[in-house]
Enzyme design. Structure first.
Site, PDB file in Angstrom:
ATOM      1  N   SER A  37       1.026 -22.775 -11.755  1.00 20.03           N
ATOM      2  CA  SER A  37       1.709 -21.900 -10.726  1.00 20.03           C
ATOM      3  C   SER A  37       1.075 -20.817 -10.180  1.00 20.03           C
ATOM      4  O   SER A  37       1.532 -20.408  -8.881  1.00 20.03           O
ATOM      5  CB  SER A  37       3.400 -21.688 -11.161  1.00 20.03           C
ATOM      6  OG  SER A  37       4.217 -22.691 -11.253  1.00 20.03           O
ATOM      7  N   HIS A  70      16.430 -24.227  -7.233  1.00 18.78           N
ATOM      8  CA  HIS A  70      16.600 -22.813  -6.566  1.00 18.78           C
ATOM      9  C   HIS A  70      17.526 -22.831  -5.447  1.00 18.78           C
ATOM     10  O   HIS A  70      17.781 -21.654  -4.997  1.00 18.78           O
ATOM     11  CB  HIS A  70      15.135 -22.537  -6.303  1.00 18.78           C
ATOM     12  CG  HIS A  70      14.252 -22.196  -7.398  1.00 18.78           C
ATOM     13  ND1 HIS A  70      13.399 -23.373  -8.016  1.00 18.78           N
ATOM     14  CD2 HIS A  70      13.828 -21.279  -7.888  1.00 18.78           C
ATOM     15  CE1 HIS A  70      12.610 -22.954  -8.983  1.00 18.78           C
ATOM     16  NE2 HIS A  70      12.839 -21.587  -9.054  1.00 18.78           N
TER      17      HIS A  70
END
Lengths: 613, 379
Positions: A326, A369
């Site tokens: 990430s 999310h």
């Protein structure tokens, strides 16, 4: 009498023949002398000089290596050693029999000495043992009169006062191999390299700056007789000491970083100044003691260093490559912004997965999310958002931006053994795997997984380039070479839109400082010192590529080997960035939980300690 | 045979007047050059070589003068006994060597080390000269008459070869051959002997000592083993060659002064000269030798009795062989055979032998006009 007078005539004639023959032979001798002394005279004159004159190389003292504030990181220590003057030895084996017990010489030592005796150049001395203890020196000193050919000699030995702390930066020195002599760029140095006890940089800064650190050898021209005894000194040229090298490294910070990593089994961290690429600290865990190499490392130590599964000899900052995970997302975001295909305010809904064709790609957050824009996606490290982003912009743009940040190529740091990592592309896959690029692979690449590989240094450089407004600084350790500023440029502008950088930096600031950020728990609380960055957790199916390729680690005995690498790249302070960092903890698990606290402590240390100016 | 009567016995002053002054001057010059070179080789010191050599040379010169003034008929009369004594001594030292004196082939007389093989070079020539002196021209053509002198040569040569001393054996053989030749022995007989020798050569090679073979092999290719047997010759050539035209200067030859040159005071003394005085110095000494040898030939040519002629020739050829073999050896022209440079190399025995030879030669010169009967001393 007729017979007698005939006899006289015969005698006269024959004696004349002999006289003639002798005159001819005299002429032959004269001709031979003319040939040797006049025609070949020059050649023999030169051979006579070679006979007569012995050149003894005087090794120059190696240049010191200092940290940015002048602390000595590597210098030369006085050492006493026992040497042999082979031409004065009467009985070699008898002598070794006497010296052996005094210096506790082992079979390997004796073999080396015998080899050095055979290979020595000119009348140079052969080293029996370096770095004598006080007792050894005394015991040899009193017996020198009984041992013709043995002498005590003062020499210099490289010393690294910070030992393991600077081992990966400085490297170490060692005796010269024949291959190194052949490969050496400085042709004039061959004699010096062959000199007994001369050492060259084998790794790290010692290797990268070996030529200036070496200095220039001096020599003593001596007239020697046929037995090698010195008759007189003909000329003397003093050696030129090696250049002193000042590094950008801050030894206090370096100690802090190396110690902060020491608790981990394997890892690396690097801190650099975002303005100019100066490396302030560079640590790789585990480390090793470079002083072990000074006198030639023992076989046991060498074997241990080489077989240790944590690869202590590998500088993981430059020589270890990992999937960036990430931590790559800010670069992917910039690729998207640069393309104009993605509006940062546009929202993507993350249910915890992303469906693409017949495949389902999972986000790390099971529940998803929810709706996120770009800043929120970076802060929360939303995989779904970036799958979608990758799908929208395609691999070519991702690849181009990654390359603009220096991934996939060596950064050009002044350290040996740097690896370039890998930025995958269509052509790369075609060339190496003979397969067409799959769209699914673009999605994986967008979150820094898959084929992509980067070194911790590359991640730190990427963080610095984001933080400094898109200037392509080059990381470097050397600050001054011989008192002269090492050439450093600000780095050319990369041509990134400042507004795009602001968006990404906002996302990276929120990673740490927004309650929704992945690393909120590990934020810096001191006002004005807050950091920004991006966590990463690189999935590891196999052990790291670096170890794999170097073949230093055995797979089967690694219980922790299946665990993920914990990564972080970032900078501080967030408002006016100054320091860029990357941290990797090998198989450490979650970046946010493992790597970020380390980065936080280091960045806080950077900002609170004095002297890093 | 018409001859001067024994009454042409020369008085001592007359002999003195007839001395060959030019030859004596040459001998003294060569000897002094030798002493100067030994002085240089000794690092410009009288010890260890130059001083003793000077003393010996002075003593040897006195001996030479005494011999020069000796009636030539003494040599003729005692030629065989002297030869016999030397042959006996050769046998004795050979036996001594076998009994356990190692390679020692000399007898220490206290004041003088007697090396029978050295003196044999003179006595053999004298004995041969006496033998051919007694032969009529018809006798010479008779092969049977050559058996005795051939045996006279073979006996000492064989003994010297056993020592083993190849250099002296060759020198004896060549000097004897010269006497045979000058005495009128037909050339085809030499050819025969040469052919025989050629056949025997492989056998001789087989019997050579290891070190002698090594020397011969080294001669063929000195660079093959520069630190072994080739070392001496290589260093010698380096020293010689580096001398150039005018040399490095007296006492300044690095090869000589720094001990690179082996045996620099004995067999390799010529190299010291060549290194320090260059081609000019080397040729100068060779020229002096050439003149000395020329004197020898003139004596042989002008001598009116066969004994004197043959002895003078044999001695002169011996002397030439010393010079040639030594210089050829140190210049790498022929293999290394241990032969000193006459009157120059350090060493008492060789020096005395050569001065004795010169004394005999001078004596022949003094008495060159004396006619001697074929059969005896007095006619």
């Amino acid at each position: 009498m007729a017979g007698d007078s005939e006899k006289v005539r015969l005698f006269t004639r024959r004696a004349a023949l002999i006289a003639g023959a002798q005159t001819g032979l005299f002429a032959l001798l004269a001709g031979r002398l003319y040939y040797l002394q006049i025609l070949e005279g020059g050649k023999y004159r030169q051979m006579a000089e070679e006979n007569r004159i012995s050149l003894r190389i005087v090794a120059p003292p190696r240049g010191r290596i200092l940290d940015r504030s002048g602390a000595a990181l590597a210098f030369n220590d006085q050492t006493y050693r026992v040497v042999l003057l082979p031409e004065q030895i009467e009985d070699f084996s008898d002598l070794m029999g006497k010296l052996g017990p005094l210096l506790s010489l082992e079979d390997t030592d004796l073999k080396r000495i015998a080899r050095d005796m055979k290979n020595r150049q000119g009348f140079n001395a052969v080293i029996v043992r370096d770095n004598l203890t006080r007792d050894q020196m005394d015991s040899v000193a009193v017996r020198i009169p009984d041992m013709p050919g043995v002498d005590l000699d003062a020499g210099e030995v490289r010393s690294y006062p910070y030992g393991e702390v600077t081992a990966h930066v400085l490297g170490y020195v060692g005796t010269v191999s024949e291959a190194e002599i052949d490969d050496d760029e400085e042709d004039d140095d061959a004699d010096m390299l062959r000199a007994q006890g001369f050492r060259v940089g084998k790794n790290g800064i010692e290797k990268a700056y070996d030529t200036p650190l070496r200095g220039e050898a001096g020599d003593v021209e001596m007239e020697v007789n046929a037995h090698g005894r010195v008759v007189q000194e003909l000329s003397h040229r003093a050696p030129l000491a090696g250049t002193e090298l000042t590094l950008a490294l801050d030894i206090g910070l370096q100690q802090f970083v190396q110690q902060r990593l020491a608790a981990e089994e394997g890892g690396a961290a690097v801190v650099l100044d975002i303005r100019n690429g100066e490396i302030l600290a560079l640590a790789s865990q585990p480390s090793f003691d470079p002083n072990l190499f000074t006198f030639g490392i023992g076989q046991e130590d060498w074997a241990q260093l080489n077989t240790d599964m944590h690869a202590p000899l590998l500088n993981k900052v430059v020589g270890g490559v990992y999937a960036p995970g990430s931590t790559f997302k800010p670069i992917a975001a910039l690729a998207a912004l640069d393309s104009g295909l993605v509006n940062p305010e546009d929202r993507t809904f993350c249910p915890g997965y992303y469906e693409f064709g017949s495949h389902t790609f999972h986000c790390w957050k099971h529940g998803g999310h929810g709706s996120v824009n770009m800043v929120e996606a970076i802060a929360g490290s939303c995989d779904t958002y970036f799958y979608d982003l990758g799908h929208k912009i395609g691999i070519d743009r991702i690849q181009a931006m990654a390359q603009r940040f220096g991934l996939g190529t060596k950064t050009g740091i002044d350290l040996p053994h740097e690896r370039s990592g890998l930025v995958p592309s269509r052509s790369w896959k075609q060339a190496t795997k003979h397969q067409a690029w799959q769209q699914g692979e673009t999605l994986i690449a967008a979150i820094g997984q898959g084929y992509m590989l980067a070194s911790p240094l590359q991640l730190a450089v990427a963080a610095a380039r984001i933080a400094n407004g898109g200037r392509a600084i080059t990381p470097h350790l050397a600050k001054k070479i011989g008192g002269k500023e090492a050439v450093t440029t600000e780095g050319p502008l990369m041509g990134l839109d400042p507004r795009h950088l602001d968006i990404v930096r906002q996302g990276m600031a929120d990673v740490i400082n927004a309650p929704t950020g992945t690393a909120y728990a590990a934020r810096i609380l001191q006002e004005g010192m807050e950091m920004a960055g991006k966590t990463g957790t690189a999935q590891v199916r196999h052990i790291s590529e670096a170890e794999h390729e170097d073949g230093v680690t055995k797979n089967e005995n690694l219980p922790w080997k299946e665990r993920d690498h914990a990564l972080f790249m970032g900078y501080a302070p967030r408002a006016e960035p100054r320091y860029a960092i990357s941290v990797i903890v090998e198989h450490g698990g979650s970046g946010a939980h493992i790597a970020v606290p380390i980065a936080r402590d280091i960045l806080l240390e950077c900002q609170t300690r004095k002297g890093t100016g | 045979m018409s001859s001067l009567s024994p009454s042409d016995h020369l008085t001592l002053p007359a002999r003195f007047r007839r001395l060959n002054g030019g030859m004596i001057a040459l001998i003294v010059m060569i000897g002094l050059i030798g002493i100067a070179l030994l002085y240089s080789a000794g690092g410009k010191h009288w010890t260890p070589w130059a001083g003793p050599q000077l003393a010996r040379f002075a003593a040897g010169l006195c001996l030479m003068m005494a011999l020069a003034l000796t009636d030539v008929r003494v040599w003729l009369r005692f030629a065989y006994p002297m030869y016999g004594v030397m042959l006996a001594l050769l046998v004795i030292v050979e036996l001594m060597g076998h009994i356990g004196m190692g390679a020692q082939r000399w007898i220490n007389l206290g004041f003088f080390v007697l090396q029978p093989s050295e003196l044999m070079k003179i006595t053999l020539v004298l004995a041969l000269a006496k033998y051919f002196h007694g032969l009529s021209p018809e006798d010479i053509t008779h092969p049977m008459k050559l058996i005795a002198p051939a045996a006279m040569v073979c006996a000492p040569v064989g003994l010297v070869l056993l020592q083993p001393n190849l250099g002296t054996a060759l020198l004896l053989t060549f000097a004897s051959a010269a006497v045979f030749w000058a005495a009128g022995v037909r050339w085809w007989k030499f050819a025969l002997v040469l052919a025989l020798a050629g056949l025997l050569l492989p056998i001789a090679w087989h019997h050579l000592h290891e070190y002698q073979r090594a020397r011969l092999m080294t001669f063929m290719n000195p660079a093959a083993d520069p630190l072994g047997h080739g070392y001496n010759i290589m260093q010698s050539k380096i020293a010689l060659g580096s001398g150039g035209l005018f040399g490095r200067g007296f006492g300044q030859g690095p090869q000589s002064q720094l001990q690179f040159l082996p045996e620099k005071h004995t067999d390799f003394i010529f190299v010291v000269l060549a290194e320090e005085f260059g081609l000019v110095g080397a040729l100068f000494l060779l020229f002096l030798y050439f003149l000395l040898i020329a004197y020898g030939f003139i004596i042989a040519w002008t001598c009116r009795n066969p004994f004197g002629r043959l002895a003078a020739l044999g001695l002169t050829v011996s002397f030439f062989l010393y010079v040639f073999v030594n210089v050829a050896m140190v210049t790498g022209t022929i293999p290394v055979v241990g032969i000193p440079l006459p009157l120059v190399s350090y060493g008492g025995t060789a020096m005395l032998t050569l001065l004795i030879g010169c004394g005999v030669l001078l004596s022949i010169s003094v008495h060159r006009d004396m006619r001697l009967s074929r059969t005896g001393i007095n006619e």
